[in-house]
Write an enzyme that holds these catalytic residues in place. Sequence first.
Site, PDB file in Angstrom:
ATOM      1  N   CYS A 133       0.833  -1.202   0.000  1.00  0.00           N
ATOM      2  CA  CYS A 133       0.000   0.000   0.000  1.00  0.00           C
ATOM      3  C   CYS A 133       0.870   1.255   0.000  1.00  0.00           C
ATOM      4  O   CYS A 133       1.336   1.699   1.049  1.00  0.00           O
ATOM      5  CB  CYS A 133      -0.925  -0.009   1.214  1.00  0.00           C
ATOM      6  SG  CYS A 133      -1.957   1.471   1.317  1.00  0.00           S
ATOM      7  N   CYS A 136      -0.474   4.090   2.090  1.00  0.00           N
ATOM      8  CA  CYS A 136      -0.258   3.970   3.539  1.00  0.00           C
ATOM      9  C   CYS A 136       1.196   4.255   3.908  1.00  0.00           C
ATOM     10  O   CYS A 136       1.473   4.901   4.907  1.00  0.00           O
ATOM     11  CB  CYS A 136      -0.591   2.564   4.028  1.00  0.00           C
ATOM     12  SG  CYS A 136      -2.055   1.836   3.317  1.00  0.00           S
ATOM     13  N   ASP A 137       2.135   3.736   3.123  1.00  0.00           N
ATOM     14  CA  ASP A 137       3.532   3.697   3.565  1.00  0.00           C
ATOM     15  C   ASP A 137       4.500   4.536   2.735  1.00  0.00           C
ATOM     16  O   ASP A 137       5.663   4.677   3.110  1.00  0.00           O
ATOM     17  CB  ASP A 137       4.029   2.234   3.553  1.00  0.00           C
ATOM     18  CG  ASP A 137       3.190   1.355   4.466  1.00  0.00           C
ATOM     19  OD1 ASP A 137       2.760   1.861   5.516  1.00  0.00           O
ATOM     20  OD2 ASP A 137       2.954   0.188   4.126  1.00  0.00           O
TER      21      ASP A 137
END
Length: 307
Positions: A133, A136-137
């Site tokens: 992701c 997300c990261d």
Amino acid sequence: MEKIVIIGNGPAGCTAAIYAARAGLSPLVLAGNTPGGLLTQTTEVENFPGFPDGITGFDLVMNMQTQAEKFGARIEYDTVTSAVLNDNGIHRLTLSDDRVIETAALVIATGASPRYLGVPGEERLRGNGVSACATCDGAFYKNVPVVVAGGGDSAMEEAIFLTRFASEVHLIHRREQLRASQIMADRARSNPKIIFHLNCKITEILGADQVSGVKIADTVTGETGELECKAVFAALGHIPCNEVFKNAGVAVDAQGYFIARNNTSLTDIPGVFVAGDCTDPHYRQAITAAGTGARAAIDAEKYLSEH
Ligand code: NDP
């Protein structure tokens, strides 16, 4: 006993909930561990009709949920751990807190989870540079090189997104041809920070505690090499989330997708309906998932009125 339980609150589950709630069925939605489903992890959604300026995946799915709640849907953040289906017309679901819920109709909209490469180092370094992701990261990897694995639309999208942070993005795809749509491929190709490695596969992810690089091999010549990077983002498509219900007897195809009867959401188990990515090996779009969610609620409503 519940009239209808919907498992999953991505676009399919939320749309089923909107339809079922508007039909006065007061659906219970079990949202599981990834509330909102995978759509919440994408950035901008530009192709959902009705949003000419785009909308974030998170906002889109939260709007759907609010709309369902407005008509009386109830959302619970719990996971189904086992199921006994069609015991004299009753479906029993056991939740992670050991509660048992009984329902007359069940819509399974459990979605799909990211596929990983399955190479040495990947499992060990997951969360320490290995991710599925970018949204997300990605921000953790500023001014360092990163790798995106895959050749589909997700890989293009992730790679483009990561150029906001990374010094360079190495896109590694196992074939010469990209699977991505022309528009997404063109966008990625025109981004100077994205370096394409075609006919190339990752054979190992390197690093002690954090990703430090990948071993690669040319899929045509067999030539091997290493690439320095601080993160590897898997954008390899998805695997349908079927475990609990496959074990409870809902039929799946060779790839693990739930089988629905032609152009309906009906399974072989009366009162059990399927919708969204968990039953769709082809399209896997927010809009197609939403469409099958509507279909499942309509099928369930008809079933309930007949039984
Ligand atoms: P896809 O299934 O389309 O692509 C997966 C990619 O991963 C393929 O290129 C595949 O290679 C590669 N792959 C799979 N397994 C492995 C493996 N073990 N090792 C190496 N490579 C592997 O998945 P996506 O998530 O990209 O897209 C799913 C759907 O969502 C599509 O319909 C897509 O159009 C849509 N989507 C649309 C977006 C948009 O329009 N903005 C954004 C994201 C997704 P190969 O090609 O060789 O099979």
